[in-house]
Design an enzyme around this catalytic site. Structure first.
Site, PDB file in Angstrom:
ATOM      1  N   HIS A   7       0.833  -1.201   0.000  1.00 51.20           N
ATOM      2  CA  HIS A   7       0.000   0.000   0.000  1.00 51.20           C
ATOM      3  C   HIS A   7       0.871   1.255   0.000  1.00 51.20           C
ATOM      4  O   HIS A   7       1.625   1.497   0.935  1.00 51.20           O
ATOM      5  CB  HIS A   7      -0.883  -0.033   1.255  1.00 51.20           C
ATOM      6  CG  HIS A   7      -1.844   1.080   1.376  1.00 51.20           C
ATOM      7  ND1 HIS A   7      -1.820   1.974   2.427  1.00 51.20           N
ATOM      8  CD2 HIS A   7      -2.891   1.453   0.595  1.00 51.20           C
ATOM      9  CE1 HIS A   7      -2.808   2.832   2.302  1.00 51.20           C
ATOM     10  NE2 HIS A   7      -3.477   2.535   1.199  1.00 51.20           N
ATOM     11  N   ARG A   8       0.784   2.011  -1.095  1.00 49.27           N
ATOM     12  CA  ARG A   8       1.653   3.182  -1.303  1.00 49.27           C
ATOM     13  C   ARG A   8       3.127   2.780  -1.240  1.00 49.27           C
ATOM     14  O   ARG A   8       3.976   3.536  -0.787  1.00 49.27           O
ATOM     15  CB  ARG A   8       1.347   4.286  -0.289  1.00 49.27           C
ATOM     16  CG  ARG A   8      -0.129   4.691  -0.249  1.00 49.27           C
ATOM     17  CD  ARG A   8      -0.406   5.766   0.791  1.00 49.27           C
ATOM     18  NE  ARG A   8      -1.807   5.768   1.162  1.00 49.27           N
ATOM     19  CZ  ARG A   8      -2.319   6.444   2.184  1.00 49.27           C
ATOM     20  NH1 ARG A   8      -1.530   7.203   2.929  1.00 49.27           N
ATOM     21  NH2 ARG A   8      -3.607   6.377   2.464  1.00 49.27           N
ATOM     22  N   GLU A  34       0.497  -0.668  -4.766  1.00 49.00           N
ATOM     23  CA  GLU A  34      -0.644   0.223  -4.894  1.00 49.00           C
ATOM     24  C   GLU A  34      -0.122   1.638  -4.798  1.00 49.00           C
ATOM     25  O   GLU A  34       0.779   1.929  -4.001  1.00 49.00           O
ATOM     26  CB  GLU A  34      -1.655  -0.060  -3.777  1.00 49.00           C
ATOM     27  CG  GLU A  34      -2.959   0.728  -3.857  1.00 49.00           C
ATOM     28  CD  GLU A  34      -2.934   2.059  -3.114  1.00 49.00           C
ATOM     29  OE1 GLU A  34      -3.913   2.818  -3.222  1.00 49.00           O
ATOM     30  OE2 GLU A  34      -1.935   2.352  -2.425  1.00 49.00           O
ATOM     31  N   ASP A  36      -1.245   6.122  -5.670  1.00 50.06           N
ATOM     32  CA  ASP A  36      -2.307   7.109  -5.885  1.00 50.06           C
ATOM     33  C   ASP A  36      -1.836   8.153  -6.887  1.00 50.06           C
ATOM     34  O   ASP A  36      -0.664   8.548  -6.868  1.00 50.06           O
ATOM     35  CB  ASP A  36      -2.650   7.808  -4.567  1.00 50.06           C
ATOM     36  CG  ASP A  36      -2.914   6.830  -3.447  1.00 50.06           C
ATOM     37  OD1 ASP A  36      -4.050   6.330  -3.370  1.00 50.06           O
ATOM     38  OD2 ASP A  36      -1.992   6.571  -2.652  1.00 50.06           O
ATOM     39  N   HIS A  49      -0.794  10.766  -2.424  1.00 49.89           N
ATOM     40  CA  HIS A  49      -2.108  10.405  -1.897  1.00 49.89           C
ATOM     41  C   HIS A  49      -2.987  11.604  -1.602  1.00 49.89           C
ATOM     42  O   HIS A  49      -4.121  11.695  -2.078  1.00 49.89           O
ATOM     43  CB  HIS A  49      -1.954   9.574  -0.623  1.00 49.89           C
ATOM     44  CG  HIS A  49      -3.267   9.196   0.001  1.00 49.89           C
ATOM     45  ND1 HIS A  49      -3.909   9.984   0.933  1.00 49.89           N
ATOM     46  CD2 HIS A  49      -4.075   8.125  -0.192  1.00 49.89           C
ATOM     47  CE1 HIS A  49      -5.040   9.413   1.288  1.00 49.89           C
ATOM     48  NE2 HIS A  49      -5.166   8.281   0.621  1.00 49.89           N
ATOM     49  N   GLU A 109      -4.810   3.972  -7.864  1.00 46.26           N
ATOM     50  CA  GLU A 109      -6.005   4.630  -7.336  1.00 46.26           C
ATOM     51  C   GLU A 109      -6.068   6.058  -7.856  1.00 46.26           C
ATOM     52  O   GLU A 109      -5.142   6.844  -7.657  1.00 46.26           O
ATOM     53  CB  GLU A 109      -6.024   4.634  -5.805  1.00 46.26           C
ATOM     54  CG  GLU A 109      -7.269   5.314  -5.252  1.00 46.26           C
ATOM     55  CD  GLU A 109      -7.340   5.379  -3.737  1.00 46.26           C
ATOM     56  OE1 GLU A 109      -8.108   6.218  -3.219  1.00 46.26           O
ATOM     57  OE2 GLU A 109      -6.630   4.593  -3.068  1.00 46.26           O
ATOM     58  N   LYS A 111      -7.220   9.624  -7.444  1.00 46.26           N
ATOM     59  CA  LYS A 111      -7.657  10.491  -6.341  1.00 46.26           C
ATOM     60  C   LYS A 111      -8.454  11.661  -6.911  1.00 46.26           C
ATOM     61  O   LYS A 111      -7.982  12.792  -6.993  1.00 46.26           O
ATOM     62  CB  LYS A 111      -6.441  10.978  -5.553  1.00 46.26           C
ATOM     63  CG  LYS A 111      -5.626   9.877  -4.909  1.00 46.26           C
ATOM     64  CD  LYS A 111      -6.402   9.138  -3.842  1.00 46.26           C
ATOM     65  CE  LYS A 111      -6.713  10.045  -2.666  1.00 46.26           C
ATOM     66  NZ  LYS A 111      -7.385   9.289  -1.574  1.00 46.26           N
ATOM     67  N   ASP A 229       0.570  -1.745   4.522  1.00 46.45           N
ATOM     68  CA  ASP A 229       1.754  -0.886   4.615  1.00 46.45           C
ATOM     69  C   ASP A 229       2.996  -1.697   4.959  1.00 46.45           C
ATOM     70  O   ASP A 229       4.115  -1.174   4.894  1.00 46.45           O
ATOM     71  CB  ASP A 229       1.555   0.174   5.715  1.00 46.45           C
ATOM     72  CG  ASP A 229       0.440   1.157   5.394  1.00 46.45           C
ATOM     73  OD1 ASP A 229       0.156   1.372   4.202  1.00 46.45           O
ATOM     74  OD2 ASP A 229      -0.141   1.725   6.339  1.00 46.45           O
TER      75      ASP A 229
END
Length: 242
Positions: A7-8, A34, A36, A49, A109, A111, A229
């Protein structure tokens, strides 16, 4: 077997949404990353993000109000600056140029719930196509109208719907939206929910799965993937989960 998306990047141990966080995700054995995306003042797709740079950099202001060149003056290492020095906000193209030679999956993702970035969907899709990553990319957003548009623009690229509150009969909704995945907040996920999703052939990838007990629960449910994370810890827990 459940896939592990960093995640990120490896955001629990490295500056989120930076190249070093993505490098670390690959190093520790994540199945995918992943990230953003948003647009700069000059229309560049950047990986960040928040709609502002206040939390994750040493600057302040809205992403949309800076050119890409202006954003490069800020350090995106934020709370990890003492460990990793200076990290810049990357372009999506920088990430795709790196990942195209790797076996990693990718979740992008968009945003665009707070700010309706003009042509963000088309720009992102064009970039994915340029690097021939259609078959291992998932597009997701809390903006479900955006996901419907992405499907119309690029039906070959999987879309997934992000949400926090429980959805009633999500199987019907996801079909109407012509998406293939649900990305729910983990508190809405039960074992029965996963059984129903499997029956309807809908992928479920909950977020954000950080604690060991929660990781173990999601692995036992056999969700399609988790966003975490801590991909290194998740890999270790998965090995121990029957």
């Amino acid at each position: 077997m459940t896939k592990i998306f960093a995640h990120r990047g490896s955001a629990g141990t490295h500056p989120e949404n930076t190249m070093i966080a993505f490098y670390e995700a690959e190093r520790v054995g994540a199945d995918g990353i992943e990230l953003d995306v948003q647009l700069t003042k000059d229309g560049q797709i950047v990986v960040i993000h928040d709609e502002t740079i206040d939390r994750t950099t040493d600057g302040t202001g809205w992403v949309k109000d800076f050119t890409y060149h202006e954003l490069q003056q800020f350090n995106a290492a934020y709370k990890f600056a003492d460990q990793y020095g200076v990290c810049r906000i990357p372009l999506l193209e920088e990430v795709l140029a790196w990942i195209c030679s790797k076996p990693l999956l990718l979740n992008i993702e968009l945003k665009n719930s707070l700010i309706a970035y003009e042509k963000l969907e088309q720009k992102v899709i064009d970039m994915i196509r340029h690097y021939h990553l259609e078959d291992r990319t998932v597009l997701s957003s809390f903006n479900h109208n955006s996901m419907a548009l992405c499907h119309r623009l690029a039906p070959a690229i999987e879309t997934a719907l992000l949400y926090i509150e429980p959805l009633y009969e999500p199987w019907h909704y996801v079909r109407v939206m012509q998406a293939k995945g649900l990305h729910p907040y983990h508190r809405t996920v039960t074992e029965a929910f996963i059984r129903q999703a499997r029956h309807h052939q809908i992928a479920v990838r909950p977020f954000t799965i950080n604690g060991e007990s929660l990781m173990k629960k999601m692995f036992q449910y056999k969700v399609d993937a988790i966003f975490t994370d801590y991909p290194r810890q998740a890999r270790e827990v998965l090995k121990k989960t029957p």
